[in-house]
Design a protein around this motif. Structure first.
Motif, PDB file in Angstrom:
ATOM      1  N   GLY A 284       1.184  -3.156  -7.123  1.00 24.88           N
ATOM      2  CA  GLY A 284       0.938  -3.787  -8.411  1.00 24.88           C
ATOM      3  C   GLY A 284      -0.165  -4.827  -8.386  1.00 24.88           C
ATOM      4  O   GLY A 284      -0.546  -5.347  -9.443  1.00 24.88           O
ATOM      5  N   LEU A 285      -0.696  -5.156  -7.204  1.00 27.27           N
ATOM      6  CA  LEU A 285      -1.775  -6.129  -7.113  1.00 27.27           C
ATOM      7  C   LEU A 285      -3.077  -5.427  -6.756  1.00 27.27           C
ATOM      8  O   LEU A 285      -3.123  -4.616  -5.818  1.00 27.27           O
ATOM      9  CB  LEU A 285      -1.478  -7.190  -6.046  1.00 27.27           C
ATOM     10  N   GLN A 286      -4.111  -5.713  -7.497  1.00 30.03           N
ATOM     11  CA  GLN A 286      -5.451  -5.233  -7.172  1.00 30.03           C
ATOM     12  C   GLN A 286      -6.262  -6.437  -6.722  1.00 30.03           C
ATOM     13  O   GLN A 286      -6.537  -7.342  -7.518  1.00 30.03           O
ATOM     14  CB  GLN A 286      -6.101  -4.562  -8.377  1.00 30.03           C
ATOM     15  N   ALA A 297      -6.695 -11.845  -7.596  1.00 32.66           N
ATOM     16  CA  ALA A 297      -5.743 -10.731  -7.638  1.00 32.66           C
ATOM     17  C   ALA A 297      -5.449 -10.382  -9.084  1.00 32.66           C
ATOM     18  O   ALA A 297      -4.997 -11.244  -9.855  1.00 32.66           O
ATOM     19  CB  ALA A 297      -4.455 -11.103  -6.910  1.00 32.66           C
ATOM     20  N   ASP A 298      -5.706  -9.143  -9.457  1.00 32.44           N
ATOM     21  CA  ASP A 298      -5.369  -8.663 -10.787  1.00 32.44           C
ATOM     22  C   ASP A 298      -3.938  -8.130 -10.744  1.00 32.44           C
ATOM     23  O   ASP A 298      -3.610  -7.267  -9.927  1.00 32.44           O
ATOM     24  CB  ASP A 298      -6.334  -7.568 -11.232  1.00 32.44           C
ATOM     25  N   GLY A 303       3.311  -5.176 -13.926  1.00 34.02           N
ATOM     26  CA  GLY A 303       4.294  -5.291 -15.002  1.00 34.02           C
ATOM     27  C   GLY A 303       4.690  -6.723 -15.300  1.00 34.02           C
ATOM     28  O   GLY A 303       5.554  -6.966 -16.140  1.00 34.02           O
ATOM     29  N   ARG A 304       4.068  -7.672 -14.615  1.00 34.09           N
ATOM     30  CA  ARG A 304       4.348  -9.080 -14.847  1.00 34.09           C
ATOM     31  C   ARG A 304       3.049  -9.787 -15.214  1.00 34.09           C
ATOM     32  O   ARG A 304       1.971  -9.407 -14.747  1.00 34.09           O
ATOM     33  CB  ARG A 304       4.956  -9.738 -13.599  1.00 34.09           C
ATOM     34  N   SER A 305       3.133 -10.822 -16.006  1.00 33.20           N
ATOM     35  CA  SER A 305       1.941 -11.575 -16.385  1.00 33.20           C
ATOM     36  C   SER A 305       1.541 -12.510 -15.252  1.00 33.20           C
ATOM     37  O   SER A 305       2.364 -12.873 -14.394  1.00 33.20           O
ATOM     38  CB  SER A 305       2.222 -12.402 -17.641  1.00 33.20           C
ATOM     39  N   PHE A 348       4.659 -13.779  -2.061  1.00 29.78           N
ATOM     40  CA  PHE A 348       4.258 -12.717  -2.983  1.00 29.78           C
ATOM     41  C   PHE A 348       5.116 -11.474  -2.758  1.00 29.78           C
ATOM     42  O   PHE A 348       5.579 -10.827  -3.720  1.00 29.78           O
ATOM     43  CB  PHE A 348       2.781 -12.374  -2.780  1.00 29.78           C
ATOM     44  N   THR A 349       5.319 -11.128  -1.513  1.00 26.24           N
ATOM     45  CA  THR A 349       6.091  -9.943  -1.178  1.00 26.24           C
ATOM     46  C   THR A 349       7.524 -10.057  -1.693  1.00 26.24           C
ATOM     47  O   THR A 349       8.097  -9.104  -2.241  1.00 26.24           O
ATOM     48  CB  THR A 349       6.089  -9.707   0.333  1.00 26.24           C
ATOM     49  N   ALA A 350       8.100 -11.246  -1.548  1.00 29.79           N
ATOM     50  CA  ALA A 350       9.482 -11.464  -1.996  1.00 29.79           C
ATOM     51  C   ALA A 350       9.588 -11.401  -3.504  1.00 29.79           C
ATOM     52  O   ALA A 350      10.581 -10.865  -4.042  1.00 29.79           O
ATOM     53  CB  ALA A 350       9.971 -12.822  -1.488  1.00 29.79           C
ATOM     54  N   ILE A 351       8.583 -11.896  -4.195  1.00 30.99           N
ATOM     55  CA  ILE A 351       8.609 -11.832  -5.674  1.00 30.99           C
ATOM     56  C   ILE A 351       8.539 -10.392  -6.140  1.00 30.99           C
ATOM     57  O   ILE A 351       9.242  -9.970  -7.055  1.00 30.99           O
ATOM     58  CB  ILE A 351       7.429 -12.641  -6.252  1.00 30.99           C
ATOM     59  N   ASN A 352       7.679  -9.630  -5.497  1.00 28.64           N
ATOM     60  CA  ASN A 352       7.501  -8.232  -5.898  1.00 28.64           C
ATOM     61  C   ASN A 352       8.757  -7.413  -5.655  1.00 28.64           C
ATOM     62  O   ASN A 352       9.053  -6.480  -6.374  1.00 28.64           O
ATOM     63  CB  ASN A 352       6.317  -7.635  -5.136  1.00 28.64           C
TER      64      ASN A 352
END
Length: 352
Positions: A284-286, A297-298, A303-305, A348-352
């Protein structure tokens, strides 16, 4: 452009501050240099520490003279006011700091409008510049200034190629325009590319470097140019209330930064590359590959803002920037360690 989250008294303390390299704090050694600074009245040219800093930056940028100012934004404003008159037009990239983050200063202070050119990574081409030029006419605004930002902030910290800068400045000068470099992160470009600051600044009538970002000083920037241009710029410094009196206390921090904090910018660049590589593996991260110390990071595909991401990170003590509708910016600097990078990737990994 910059969108910090509202202050939340229940949030944990910020332990990893990736919001901006402006978040750096002066080290004890830098503070000691400030304490020991020899001072005098800067406005009268009697502060030896300010004089030493200005002479050093003028030499660094290959210019005749320089002046000490509180901030990079003030350097931009003073330069624009010096080069332009009300009704003039400035040509810059559409994402330039003077458009996006200085409160409309070119319009409000100089009465000059900024024509923003399109282009990826904060760049435009010599052909783009040529296409934007108009024949002089009583019916159109005089095009008097070309402005570029090195590195390009909203372009992801990308470094303008030297040959392109030389071509752009040549086109502008041939058209009778002045040229100005916003050097907020010029020293990042120098360290990453190996090209001297004077070479980057040479095609430009005015250029400046900021000491409050990766160089770690609490305030200060230095604007450089010819002796004649800086002499004219002093009137605008005075009009804007820029008399700094015993400013050697602050200039000493900048001199310390030049001695101790330039080469170490390479560490920030390495940390940025590691951070980008770690985030790129998260669904989900570009993530844009960084050239210097800015990681974008886009998050659109997640799916999250970006505000949701920033809030979740802030709850873990990590502060980042929200840039527009879909992007986050994470900025490495001297207060960010390699260990903090690994902690951020894990968060970041945990949030995803």
């Amino acid at each position: 452009m910059y969108a910090p989250l509202p202050l939340d008294p229940t949030a944990p303390p910020v332990t990893i501050n990736l919001f901006s390299d402006t978040q750096t704090r002066p080290s004890r050694a830098m503070r000691e240099a400030m304490l020991d600074a020899e001072v005098g009245d800067e406005q009268l040219g009697l502060d030896p520490t300010v004089n030493a800093l200005c002479a050093r930056v003028a030499a660094l940028l290959g210019k005749e003279a320089a002046m000490f100012l509180p901030s990079g934004a003030m350097c931009n404003s003073v330069a624009i006011l010096t080069h332009c008159r009300p009704g003039d037009e400035i040509i810059a990239h559409e994402s330039a700091h003077i458009i996006e983050a200085e409160g409309g200063a070119p319009w409000a202070l100089a009465g000059a409008r900024v024509h923003g050119l399109h282009g990826a990574r904060g760049f435009f081409t010599p052909d783009d510049l040529r296409a934007s030029l108009r024949a002089p006419s009583r019916y159109s605004a005089p095009q008097t200034l070309l402005e570029v930002e090195q590195t390009s902030n909203l372009g992801g910290g990308a470094i303008w190629p030297l040959d392109v800068l030389q071509q752009l400045a040549g086109i502008a000068h041939e058209a009778g325009m002045a040229t100005h470099m916003d050097g907020a992160r010029l020293m990042n470009a120098v360290v990453a590319s190996g090209i001297a600051a004077a070479d980057y600044a040479a095609p430009f009538d005015t250029a400046w470097i900021d000491f409050t970002k990766g160089l770690g000083a609490p305030l200060g920037a230095v604007l450089a140019g010819s002796a004649e241009v800086i002499d004219r710029a002093w009137r605008w410094k005075q009009r804007l209330g820029g008399a700094l009196r015993q400013a050697g206390i602050c200039a000493a921090a900048c001199l310390y930064a030049l001695d101790h904090n330039v080469d170490r910018l390479a560490e920030d660049h390495a940390n940025a590359r590691r951070l980008a590589a770690g985030l790129a593996g998260i669904a989900g991260l570009q993530v844009e590959t960084p050239e210097t110390n800015l990681v974008y990071a886009d998050v659109a595909a997640s799916g999250r803002s970006p505000n949701d991401w920033a809030a979740s990170l802030r709850a873990q003590g990590i502060m980042v920037s929200v840039m527009g509708r879909t992007r986050l910016r994470l900025c490495t600097h001297l207060d960010v360690t390699a260990g903090m990078i690994e902690t951020t990737i894990a968060a970041f990994t945990a949030i995803n």
